[in-house]
Design an enzyme around this catalytic site. Sequence first.
Site, short mmCIF file in Angstrom:
data_model
loop_
_atom_site.label_atom_id
_atom_site.label_comp_id
_atom_site.label_asym_id
_atom_site.label_seq_id
_atom_site.Cartn_x
_atom_site.Cartn_y
_atom_site.Cartn_z
N GLU A 1 21.58 -45.88 63.78
CA GLU A 1 22.67 -46.27 62.88
C GLU A 1 22.93 -45.24 61.79
O GLU A 1 23.95 -45.30 61.10
CB GLU A 1 22.37 -47.64 62.26
N CYS B 1 13.04 -47.22 65.12
CA CYS B 1 12.09 -46.84 64.07
C CYS B 1 10.83 -47.72 64.14
O CYS B 1 10.09 -47.65 65.10
CB CYS B 1 12.75 -46.87 62.70
N HIS C 1 16.68 -43.18 63.71
CA HIS C 1 17.61 -44.24 63.33
C HIS C 1 18.96 -44.00 64.00
O HIS C 1 19.70 -43.10 63.61
CB HIS C 1 17.78 -44.29 61.81
#
Length: 209
Positions: A190, A79, A188
């Site tokens: 995660e 990001c 992202h």
Amino acid sequence: MITIVDYGGGNLTSVARAVSFLGFTPCITGDADEIRTADRIIFPGVGAAGAAMTAMEQGGIDLAMKEAFNAGVPMLGICVGCQIIMDQSQENDAVCLGLIPGEVRAFPQRMPSPEGGRLKVPHMGWNGLTVIRDHPLLQGVKKDDEFYFVHSYFPVPKDEGAVFGTTDYGVSFTSALGMDNLFATQFHLEKSGEPGLLILKNFCVWKPC
């Protein structure tokens, strides 16, 4: 040990949990010396490029990151961490790390939607990834995999050879890029479920040539 850089960009705990889930040991640090001597580095982030660069410069993290890159340490940006590796950003007119030549641009504020109406900025939610060229970190990614995005700016590398994946949102933008021992995603990892964890796992065992 996977070193996760703390420069005030947020999402550190989420990334650390994902690394732990994959069976690796995370270490969150904002100490420049620890970053300089790390075996493997992830720099995530949620926030603005200008604030991120100011925090990094105050702590000497910017210089440590450049030294680690030049030393060939495997590095992964996520990001905002994908944006600040460029030369500069339109966000806050920030001068960035300059690890990959190029700039960061803002989405147009009034982008037409293919279905009619206007697309919202920031670009927020799930979207696809078109793999432009193979990379060890993208091994196993499928054509219909989707990833989670939250951003108003996107990287524009000078060298097309640095672009490994693109995403469409009103415009086609670079969402996965890399050079040498550095790879980065605008989305992202995660927060992107199994496809995100796959790329993260690939990074944790990646041995750049």
